[in-house]
Write a protein that holds these residues in place. Sequence first.
Motif, PDB file in Angstrom:
ATOM      1  N   ALA A 281      -4.760  -3.107   5.481  1.00  0.00           N
ATOM      2  CA  ALA A 281      -5.751  -2.158   4.983  1.00  0.00           C
ATOM      3  C   ALA A 281      -7.065  -2.405   5.697  1.00  0.00           C
ATOM      4  O   ALA A 281      -7.401  -3.545   6.047  1.00  0.00           O
ATOM      5  CB  ALA A 281      -5.922  -2.294   3.472  1.00  0.00           C
ATOM      6  N   TRP A 330     -11.079   4.753   4.706  1.00  0.00           N
ATOM      7  CA  TRP A 330     -10.106   3.800   4.192  1.00  0.00           C
ATOM      8  C   TRP A 330      -8.800   4.067   4.933  1.00  0.00           C
ATOM      9  O   TRP A 330      -8.319   5.197   4.959  1.00  0.00           O
ATOM     10  CB  TRP A 330      -9.879   3.986   2.693  1.00  0.00           C
ATOM     11  CG  TRP A 330     -10.708   3.116   1.801  1.00  0.00           C
ATOM     12  CD1 TRP A 330     -11.746   3.496   1.005  1.00  0.00           C
ATOM     13  CD2 TRP A 330     -10.520   1.719   1.577  1.00  0.00           C
ATOM     14  NE1 TRP A 330     -12.232   2.427   0.300  1.00  0.00           N
ATOM     15  CE2 TRP A 330     -11.490   1.310   0.620  1.00  0.00           C
ATOM     16  CE3 TRP A 330      -9.633   0.756   2.078  1.00  0.00           C
ATOM     17  CZ2 TRP A 330     -11.599  -0.002   0.178  1.00  0.00           C
ATOM     18  CZ3 TRP A 330      -9.743  -0.550   1.626  1.00  0.00           C
ATOM     19  CH2 TRP A 330     -10.718  -0.922   0.690  1.00  0.00           C
ATOM     20  N   TYR A 332      -4.704   2.628   5.530  1.00  0.00           N
ATOM     21  CA  TYR A 332      -3.639   1.763   5.056  1.00  0.00           C
ATOM     22  C   TYR A 332      -2.405   1.976   5.934  1.00  0.00           C
ATOM     23  O   TYR A 332      -2.133   3.095   6.385  1.00  0.00           O
ATOM     24  CB  TYR A 332      -3.253   2.078   3.609  1.00  0.00           C
ATOM     25  CG  TYR A 332      -4.393   2.107   2.632  1.00  0.00           C
ATOM     26  CD1 TYR A 332      -4.773   0.968   1.932  1.00  0.00           C
ATOM     27  CD2 TYR A 332      -5.092   3.291   2.398  1.00  0.00           C
ATOM     28  CE1 TYR A 332      -5.815   0.996   1.019  1.00  0.00           C
ATOM     29  CE2 TYR A 332      -6.140   3.332   1.484  1.00  0.00           C
ATOM     30  CZ  TYR A 332      -6.498   2.179   0.801  1.00  0.00           C
ATOM     31  OH  TYR A 332      -7.533   2.223  -0.095  1.00  0.00           O
ATOM     32  N   SER A 359       1.545   5.542   6.845  1.00  0.00           N
ATOM     33  CA  SER A 359       0.121   5.439   7.169  1.00  0.00           C
ATOM     34  C   SER A 359      -0.654   6.446   6.341  1.00  0.00           C
ATOM     35  O   SER A 359      -0.212   7.591   6.175  1.00  0.00           O
ATOM     36  CB  SER A 359      -0.132   5.706   8.662  1.00  0.00           C
ATOM     37  OG  SER A 359       0.537   4.770   9.476  1.00  0.00           O
TER      38      SER A 359
END
Length: 566
Positions: A281, A330, A332, A359
Amino acid sequence: MRTTLLFAAMMAALPTFAQNDSTNNRVTLSGSIQSDMLVPTGKQADGSHEDFRTNTYVDLALQSKYVDAGARFEYLEHPLPGFEKDFKGWGVPFFYVKGKLNKAELTLGNFYDQFGSGFIFRTYEERSLGIDNSILGARLVVNPFSGVRLKALSGKQRRYWAHNDAWVSGADLELSLDEWFHALQQSGTYLTLGGSWVNKHEKADDDLLMVDASHRLNLPENVNAWDARVNLNKGPFNILAEYAQKTQDPSFDNGYIYRKGYVAMLSGSYSRKGMSLLLQAKRSDNFSFRSRRSMTGTSSMINHLPAFTEDQTYALAALYPYATHPAGEWAYQAQLGYTFRRHTALGGKYGTQLKINFSHVHGIDQSEHGLLLNSEPLSTGQLQPVTNVPTYHTGVGTKGYGSSFWKWGGGTYYQDIDVQLDKRITRDFKMHLMYMNQFYNKTVVEGEGGMIHSNIFIADLLFNLSRDTKLRTELQYLTTADDDADWAFALAELSVAPHWMFTVSDEYNCGVTNAHYWQTYVTYNLGAHRFQLGWGRTRAGYNCSGGVCRYVPESKGFTLSYNYNF
């Protein structure tokens, strides 16, 4: 004419250098030649009518026990489509001399380097994207003790055929604690700590931006960034944690606000025979870091933020690639790889490899946070208008916005989940199957277009026709109700070892434009030489690598590529 003579002289000199190398064991010569050429047919999409275009690079490097030296010659006087604006020219933009003595090395000239994951400093070359942000200056690398590595550097950053005025300086310290403590080594534990600092010294432009009728921006001449990281590896487990911060850096990218920049990353992986797992992350906030504050696009970047998305190589899977958003995000990523063993129900006779990747990239919270103006009053006659300020931030000259660390905002930028299956059916037949479900926010990445939701199906089949002959075929289909709707792609590639390869492909839009993009290639390999002759039409779109993208216009014509490594 002089360019042609210079290039011919360099080509003619290569055999002589190679011969000298074979009789002198103390000095070795290595290098490469890459030349990509296009002879356009008809009017190009950009309206140009040039008869010949080429991007040509010649790299030479000499190595010895105490001194290394190298240089690169580039010829882009008539560059390939997409390189016309800034890359046009020729010369020797990269050269260096490196001295090596005991535990230290000093480089003078151009160099590439990276601190940690590159959050505050990464210079590299990626020719397909038109990236070469090398530093021209000096770099010192010292290993004074076991487990200690120290770097220090300073210089100016390349921007196409010039260098930005700002000075970029920095230092990086890395400690391998496992080399100090035998107990760590004996337990198979490897622990590395790292820390970095980078300073950009950029004088304020004469053309300072206005904040209001009587104030202009008071731009900082020094911007500092620091990075701290820890990497732990034990057996099949690896954990990397990294955090970086940057002082106020008003620029075109952030709308000339005075907010600090932040980026944090946590990555963990597990790997053993037959299985691998990756979880990571990253949160970035206002972390565009350039050696020239007024620039945009891919140029003048001091740092690099990885995208945390899979680098796709298949044509339709890469049709909508994601570029890291400079304002913040953000991100991930989760990836699982598993091998079903041979002679099991799912493994079959030859075993089966499964890979799943997920993703997701989302915007961060950006609430209004306009505070004190970082500005100074103007005297009569100094008033200037505000121009070219991005619209995704408000409050030029203020701290811009506040942002809660865990809170999302701005919607989904990108998401994909893909499942890949590798399976050998017989000794002479192998297949690779892939399904991908993708969400691509074209407005965020390209400026307009909305959210595109697509499903992509790929079959890559390999046939061993004989010991020296292989046939590989690709069948791809992308279906979507958005943008240009559906696409289909087909490819056939015949390899005849050790010299020949024949390729034909077609990328077809069967939704809106009904356009065909044919490509045909003949490739010949002879030792270290590789020749490729082709004809076709290239679709306009974005070429991406590692979260960095460059727009490439449509082109058509005959192509010739030559590569040589020695």
